[in-house]
Design an enzyme around this catalytic site. Sequence first.
Site, short mmCIF file in Angstrom:
data_model
loop_
_atom_site.label_atom_id
_atom_site.label_comp_id
_atom_site.label_asym_id
_atom_site.label_seq_id
_atom_site.Cartn_x
_atom_site.Cartn_y
_atom_site.Cartn_z
N ASP A 81 -2.65 3.90 -7.62
CA ASP A 81 -3.57 5.02 -7.39
C ASP A 81 -3.01 6.06 -6.43
OD1 ASP A 81 -3.81 2.92 -5.49
OD2 ASP A 81 -5.69 3.74 -4.76
N GLU A 138 -5.88 0.78 -4.65
CA GLU A 138 -5.55 0.17 -3.36
C GLU A 138 -6.16 0.96 -2.21
OE1 GLU A 138 -3.88 -0.40 0.41
OE2 GLU A 138 -3.27 1.37 -0.74
#
Length: 399
Positions: A81, A138
Amino acid sequence: MGHPVVEGVRAFAADLVAIRRDIHAHPELGMEEARTSALVAQELRSLGIEVTEGVGRFGVVGTIRGTRPGNRSVGLRADMDALQIPEATGKPYASKRPGVMHACGHDGHTTMLLGAARWLAAHRDFGGTVHLIFQPAEEGRGGAQAMLDDALFDRFPCDAVYGLHNKPTIAAGTFATRKGPALAAADSWKVVFRGTGGHGGSTPHLATDVTIVQAHFVLALQTIVGRNVPAVEAAVLSVGSIEGGSPISPNVMPAELTVTGTSRSYSPAIRDLLERRIAELAQGLAATHGCTAEASYRRGVPALVNHAEQTDVALEAARGLVDASEVDAHFPPVTGGEDFALMLEKRPGAFMFIGAGAGPDGRSANLHTPHFDFNDDIIPMGVAWWVGVVEQELGSPQG
């Protein structure tokens, strides 16, 4: 001559750089990684790797089985991400999404694990199974927990699990980690002070003043670290916002004021202490001044604790690539948080930093800043480290 895996990866490094820059140009926030996870799945399938999509919504797991006898299995995890930060690098492959960019290097982490997938798929002479874990979200949106809730380690058994993160503040291609607590528990807290409010000009003596309470509270917070946390332990307490009153009504004393902040710690006992003392200070100071305080504490990811045996594996994989002087086995704990910690609570493993070094001008933008860009030069070394971990755990996929 250099390391055989590093040199071998250089033959297709241009392909990996192209993938990395494509991901960089199309960043996605946590739990929105539809394009990135599809790209990962497509790349893995093109290598003949068994692929499972939708693990924890956007997670992807690729499974490679070795050709030699062996029952052990190892998990290699990368995050996918991006962050809600406007990019200011000016690179031709800069983010095409306004306000979103890969400011932490997850584009590079994903690419390095895809590079390891390419090598391991072509060199399966190891005994056991490798699970390539591509994790969404994350950056605070619960990706590791989502994959665990989706039975990650039941569906893809791992005897050990490893993570790798770039670090631009240490020299490119060097490695650093430590046994035990390596990253902090990252929590947030909020205190709402309530009083009567009043007229700050004509009748302040008739009011209970929450601004006085918060002033004492913000100063007293640091006594928790200075006087409650043992000197041999570490903790951080910081205020992030103070909200109350109105700038267009400076003569009005607010009846309510909110203070928020973050806390970092490395042990469950210190984490409990911080939560308890924030509430005690807030409520005690409020009572002293005739006010009330409501304290809440939100626990984020726990401290990331590296397991001793797997840290040795991670270090040996690094020492197989570079001189021992370029591998720091006693790197100071980092006060940042990392949700790989949740995976390490379920399985033994270790988290390694790979140096991303400085840019051509001798300086390097740090993580989570608008000018950060992953250093493509370290991709072959990162791939080779992953291969080295598999070699340590399952045998030698050297080719």
